[in-house]
Scaffold this motif. Structure first.
Motif, short mmCIF file in Angstrom:
data_model
loop_
_atom_site.label_atom_id
_atom_site.label_comp_id
_atom_site.label_asym_id
_atom_site.label_seq_id
_atom_site.Cartn_x
_atom_site.Cartn_y
_atom_site.Cartn_z
N TYR A 10 57.15 95.62 11.45
CA TYR A 10 58.58 95.46 11.65
C TYR A 10 59.26 96.60 10.94
O TYR A 10 58.68 97.30 10.14
CB TYR A 10 59.08 94.14 11.03
N LYS A 11 60.53 96.75 11.22
CA LYS A 11 61.33 97.65 10.43
C LYS A 11 62.80 97.40 10.70
O LYS A 11 63.16 96.83 11.72
CB LYS A 11 60.98 99.11 10.69
N ASN A 12 63.60 97.83 9.76
CA ASN A 12 65.04 97.83 9.95
C ASN A 12 65.63 96.45 10.14
O ASN A 12 66.56 96.25 10.88
CB ASN A 12 65.41 98.73 11.13
N ARG A 13 65.06 95.50 9.46
CA ARG A 13 65.64 94.15 9.51
C ARG A 13 66.48 93.92 8.26
O ARG A 13 66.19 94.41 7.18
CB ARG A 13 64.56 93.10 9.67
N ILE A 14 67.52 93.16 8.47
CA ILE A 14 68.50 92.93 7.42
C ILE A 14 68.68 91.43 7.24
O ILE A 14 68.72 90.68 8.21
CB ILE A 14 69.83 93.64 7.80
N LEU A 15 68.71 91.01 5.99
CA LEU A 15 68.94 89.59 5.69
C LEU A 15 70.23 89.47 4.92
O LEU A 15 70.46 90.20 3.96
CB LEU A 15 67.77 89.05 4.84
N ARG A 16 71.08 88.55 5.36
CA ARG A 16 72.32 88.26 4.64
C ARG A 16 72.25 86.88 4.02
O ARG A 16 71.84 85.92 4.68
CB ARG A 16 73.52 88.30 5.59
N VAL A 17 72.66 86.81 2.78
CA VAL A 17 72.64 85.53 2.07
C VAL A 17 74.04 85.31 1.50
O VAL A 17 74.52 86.13 0.72
CB VAL A 17 71.64 85.55 0.90
N ASN A 18 74.66 84.23 1.91
CA ASN A 18 75.93 83.87 1.30
C ASN A 18 75.68 82.72 0.32
O ASN A 18 75.31 81.61 0.73
CB ASN A 18 76.94 83.46 2.37
N LEU A 19 75.88 83.01 -0.94
CA LEU A 19 75.54 82.01 -1.96
C LEU A 19 76.57 80.89 -2.02
O LEU A 19 76.23 79.77 -2.42
CB LEU A 19 75.44 82.68 -3.34
N GLU A 26 70.29 86.82 9.95
CA GLU A 26 69.42 87.99 10.10
C GLU A 26 69.99 88.92 11.15
O GLU A 26 70.68 88.47 12.07
CB GLU A 26 68.03 87.55 10.55
N ASP A 27 69.69 90.17 11.01
CA ASP A 27 70.21 91.14 11.96
C ASP A 27 69.22 92.31 11.99
O ASP A 27 68.37 92.45 11.13
CB ASP A 27 71.58 91.63 11.48
N THR A 28 69.38 93.16 13.01
CA THR A 28 68.60 94.39 13.06
C THR A 28 69.57 95.55 12.93
O THR A 28 70.64 95.55 13.53
CB THR A 28 67.82 94.48 14.39
N LEU A 29 69.22 96.51 12.11
CA LEU A 29 70.08 97.68 11.92
C LEU A 29 70.10 98.50 13.21
O LEU A 29 69.05 98.67 13.85
CB LEU A 29 69.54 98.52 10.77
N SER A 30 71.27 99.00 13.58
CA SER A 30 71.36 99.76 14.84
C SER A 30 70.73 101.14 14.67
O SER A 30 70.64 101.68 13.56
CB SER A 30 72.83 99.92 15.24
N ASN A 31 70.29 101.69 15.79
CA ASN A 31 69.68 103.02 15.75
C ASN A 31 70.65 104.07 15.23
O ASN A 31 70.27 105.01 14.53
CB ASN A 31 69.20 103.42 17.15
N GLU A 32 71.93 103.90 15.58
CA GLU A 32 72.94 104.85 15.14
C GLU A 32 73.07 104.81 13.62
O GLU A 32 73.15 105.86 12.95
CB GLU A 32 74.27 104.50 15.82
N PHE A 33 73.13 103.62 13.09
CA PHE A 33 73.24 103.43 11.64
C PHE A 33 72.04 104.07 10.93
O PHE A 33 72.17 104.79 9.95
CB PHE A 33 73.32 101.93 11.34
N ILE A 34 70.86 103.82 11.48
CA ILE A 34 69.64 104.39 10.89
C ILE A 34 69.70 105.92 10.98
O ILE A 34 69.39 106.62 10.02
CB ILE A 34 68.39 103.86 11.63
N HIS A 35 70.10 106.41 12.12
CA HIS A 35 70.19 107.86 12.30
C HIS A 35 71.13 108.49 11.28
O HIS A 35 70.82 109.52 10.67
CB HIS A 35 70.69 108.18 13.72
N ALA A 111 57.66 91.86 2.93
CA ALA A 111 58.23 90.55 3.28
C ALA A 111 59.13 90.65 4.50
O ALA A 111 59.58 89.63 5.03
CB ALA A 111 59.01 89.98 2.11
N GLY A 112 59.42 91.88 4.93
CA GLY A 112 60.06 92.02 6.23
C GLY A 112 61.51 92.46 6.25
O GLY A 112 62.11 92.49 7.32
N PHE A 113 62.07 92.80 5.08
CA PHE A 113 63.49 93.17 5.09
C PHE A 113 63.74 94.51 4.41
O PHE A 113 63.38 94.70 3.26
CB PHE A 113 64.31 92.08 4.39
#
Lengths: 617, 617
Positions: A10-19, A26-35, A111-113
């Protein structure tokens, strides 16, 4: 566990946690953002800029703590083990990013993030447990108050997996000490108060475990680039030195006359020979290392004689050796070892802690504060005995420590009586163990860093180690130092996307060309193969961070040293007579940066050039 | 590594380590030896008897430390997780065996050795590293002086395997405190000074890791017997109670009027309600458990208020709750939690430490010692504040602690002035948290145990919990208590071959019949299927241990209580008026044992009957 998922490559996965509402997404980072931002520090800078409203309270629910790794984290390339937390700093009220070595980063990746964004605040202590794409918040009431080592042990036992990696806070973070760090296996993302941010969120720890493999786009090319990297590190003379002695630079900087002594009043510690290079090497019991790093620059050090016999620590690193000698004007190896471990236990940044203690010593020496203020502690130069007690009082915000827990700048404001001139900090972040008068590009970096006085924002190995890249320099010279500071800062920002370790970086072991090979092979992104593009991303990151701070009200007025460094010539030693020539140096820096000379704000043209048009007001 | 070997299914292998010449050897236990002694405590008793010359110095090179597991260790049967160290005690100068729960035993088994015999002494600190049939001695200089938790952490890091199990000593063992224990993950083989034996050998730790499977002779029969065991434990009312509250017996023994208070001057703690059963349960943060044990009787406990806010520990068990309340005459939950953890860090047996501190309090109360002797500590009843400082002084043998580190008996001899009568011990081993005047078979066990006053040598659950096996009894009655003490002692010795945990044993959860099923299925040894044979082995063991002591000069003269317990009636409470009727009780015990009534020595006939003819002089 909610969100349970099998992970593999996997790659470029994002986890958001609101406490606050205990929700995950969960989300995947866009190619543009990565670029545009590559990874690590780049991701953090953009996310923090996008997601934080200006003016929010760093210790409030709206602040975010972003845990970051890079595209090479967890691969078999060398020294990409570092892991970052990015947040708005309670110490500077500005942008901050802090990193640590060890094994947490590789575990987060496995762990995937690539990114974990934590916001909100829990109503009672919790810790975040992430395991191969699954996640949950667990009760941490029982861990609240525990030191960092115990927290590691008990979480591993509770979850019945000793291989779990943990990033946690100690008492300092729980009690909102402004320079509380985040600790993982006795390594610290120490600076800027990330520990206080976690404490305010009632987040005691992040525990993480993964078994995933990192996806590599072009395995054969990557293998070759990694092999090239090993060869360079193997043959590098400077790296052999670091491997042998770790960051034992106290002898070196004393011989340069820039070892900040008695709160930067002098540049040579009178008894520096007591901490010459071999002293700590002789006390070294064994070497330690981070994930996939051949340097093994860490040490387990133990004191076997004297008052502190039996004290041990992992380290101390150079900055810590300084923190408990220079400020107090006395070398005491046993005390330093004990203080280092105590800071690891309590979760304190040793640099800010030592600098703040040194600030208190000077105020005491000048009669600005007295025993009445210190609760009876005698802060006389040469008497470093009160240091351990001060560290405890700071971490628990008891007595005098409650004031010192604010850091030098805020403490000085509360004290008044002219104390502020003795707060040796930039933007609220205390200076580390290099007197800017002895190395001007290094000083410029401390002056202009987006974090405040952070030496790792753009370490001038050219001035300190004589690295001839991009050219040889005279450390006292003023001319062209703005451009050199920019070079070091942008190179650091570029390789902090990886996240490469700043120690071998300061020795010029990773050229942009080699970095480009590794990055493009790892990700398959074409532009990453172009060093020029990577330079642009580095510059983009430093400028975007600057814009975060500009939005918060920062500007040229904050690129300032206390006048000791600019107006008082170094009194003696190998840097005698030097001041930090702030006007010409800053001018040359702004010019190199393409920033407005009056306001210190990046010009519209510069921002447009860097693709940061969105940051123009 | 020398001796490298691939291991898989195995059993009955023995490893010998001579620390003086750093030599290793391996052997297989003979079938005859296995038949006669089964495992665990049985093996240890015979080996120690055979291998130690009489009169050797327990802290000299000739003493042995034998690490033992049993045939069921590491299997999926229940509560056979315990592990034993057997040695000649520096506290009693007699035979000793001490055990701990946790995971070390299962790991030793999986690493391939049922018995590890360590003798000699290293010239500098070492630790023994055993890994799947391989072994080596490693430098422990850097670990010397470290607390037990840190020792665990650093060894796991050094060997880069967090699953390693460790048995180690703290400062107390290093400094030869006579009641220093051996600690594994905060669980202690605490009693008798095994830690001092390790310290004298400069053996900081045994680190062990294994991946082998335990060989089971008759798998299907074993599975069935293990299932039967689970059923019994599940349905047992008493076990549900233990699962719920752990060993929180302070309320219970105070209500029996046998909670030793102010050095056994009274049987009820004035403020015992402050430690009634729910107090610690309410402070429990989570439950903990040993390897393959469904009881989960352990706890992580933390204090969140008051002076000791933030203090935490694993435990405290009943004996420890007592150790830091009864002796000082005051309930202080926070102090108890802090003291328990401090003992775990320093490597101290809490029972002997607490009893010894209580001895000092009484001497102070009577004016036999004064502030001059205590270095200024005020040991007045109700003031338990000095306890933590005393524990530190004991562990480091500093000041007053150097005397207390000898245990009550030797300390009393050095003090003189009639102090010996206030040393509440048997054979040098301090009494635990049961006043013998309140339970006569339990008292007889403390009086006659081969270890000195050890409550686990033959716990009288019949008197304390009303267990009706083998029959219901009146706890104050004298008649037939000798025979009951023998029953409990031999049953314990028998099941200590396993090594079954004494906690569920005290609730009669393991009948000799069920034990016979498990043992014979695990080993394939026919005689083990016969409960009568197992009883004989239990008796063989207790008699052989007795003969070890007889050979050392012990005899009837050593089966003695301080006269407080035999001559002073319990002053008040539910056991008011009771004394320990030593003459008739001991007479009934010797008779039940078949020992000479005058000398307390097993008769020739008894020894011959038990196959111990070799022990007849």
């Amino acid at each position: 566990m909610p969100g349970a998922k099998k992970v593999g490559g996997y790659k470029n996965r994002i986890l958001r946690v609101n406490l606050t509402d205990r929700k995950f997404s969960e989300d995947t980072l866009s190619n543009e953002f990565i670029h545009d931002y590559i990874g690590g520090r780049g991701f953090g800078a953009k996310l923090l800029y996008d997601e934080l409203k200006p003016g929010i309270d760093p210790l409030g629910e709206e602040n975010e703590l972003i845990s970051l790794v890079g595209p090479m984290t967890g691969t078999n390339s060398q020294s990409f083990h570092r892991w970052k937390v990015t947040f708005k700093s309670p110490l500077t009220s500005g942008y901050f990013t802090s990193s640590a070595g060890g094994f947490f980063g590789a575990e987060q990746k496995a762990a995937g993030f690539d990114v974990i964004i934590i916001n909100g605040a829990a109503d009672k202590p919790v810790y975040l447990w992430i395991h191969d794409g699954k996640y949950e918040l667990r009760d941490a009431t029982y861990l609240w108050g525990l030191d960092c080592d115990d927290t590691h042990t008990l979480i591993r036992e509770e979850l019945n997996d000793p291989r779990i990696r943990i990033a946690c806070i100690g008492a300092a973070g729980e009690n909102g000490v402004k320079y509380a760090g985040v600790f993982t296996d006795r390594r610290a993302a120490g600076r800027g108060g990330g520990g206080a941010v976690m404490g305010a969120k009632k987040l005691k720890a992040i525990a993480i475990r993964g078994s995933g493999k990192v996806a590599i786009a072009e395995p054969e090319a990557f293998r070759q680039a990694a092999r090239e990297q090993v060869q360079i590190l193997k043959e590098h003379e400077g790296m052999k030195g670091f491997s042998e002695t770790g960051t034992q630079l106290a002898e070196f900087t004393n011989l340069l006359g820039m070892y900040p002594t008695r709160n930067f009043q002098e540049g040579v510690l009178p008894d520096w020979e007591k901490i010459e290079r071999s002293v700590y090497t002789n006390l070294r019991e064994r070497k330690t290392a981070c994930y996939r790093c051949m340097l093994h620059c860490g040490s387990i050090t133990k004191m076997n004689t004297g008052r502190y016999s039996g004290a041990w620590t992992e380290g101390p690193e150079y900055e810590t050796i300084w923190a408990f000698t220079g400020p107090e004007g006395k070398a005491d190896v046993g005390l330093t070892i004990a203080a280092d471990k105590l800071c690891d236990d309590l979760g304190l940044d040793t640099i800010s802690a030592g600098n703040t203690i040194g600030f208190a010593y000077e105020l005491y020496d000048r009669g600005i504060i007295t025993k009445k203020d210190t609760g009876g502690l005698e802060l006389t130069y040469g008497n470093s005995e009160p240091v351990l007690e001060m560290l405890r009082q700071i971490a628990y915000r008891k007595g005098f420590g409650d004031l010192l827990a604010e850091g030098t700048l805020e403490a000085a404001r509360r004290i008044g009586k002219g104390a502020e001139q003795y707060a040796i900090q930039v933007k609220g972040l205390e200076l580390p163990a290099y007197d800017p008068r002895g190395a001007k590009a290094h000083g410029l970096n401390l002056l202009t860093s987006n974090l405040g006085a952070d030496h790792n924002f753009g370490y001038a190995g050219q001035e300190l180690f004589g690295i001839p890249i991009p050219r040889e320099v005279d450390r006292f010279a003023v001319e062209s130092k703005g451009e050199l500071a920019k070079y070091n800062q942008d190179l650091t920002a570029m390789t902090n996307t990886g996240i490469y370790c700043n120690l071998p970086l300061s020795m010029a072991t990773l050229s942009p060309e080699l970095y480009a090979k590794l990055l493009s092979a790892a990700t398959g992104v074409k532009d990453f193969a172009d060093p020029d593009y990577l330079w642009r991303v580095g510059e983009r990151i430093t400028n975007l961070e600057r814009m975060f701070n500009i939005r918060e009200g920062f500007g040229r007025k904050d690129d300032i040293f206390p006048k000791r460094l600019t107006d008082e010539p170094m009194p003696a030693g190998p840097s005698a007579g030097q001041v930090f020539e702030i006007e010409p140096l800053l001018k040359s820096y702004y010019k190199a940066r393409g920033w407005d000379a009056k306001t210190g704000i990046p010009t519209k043209a510069k921002l447009d050039e860097l693709g940061l048009g969105f940051a123009i007001k």
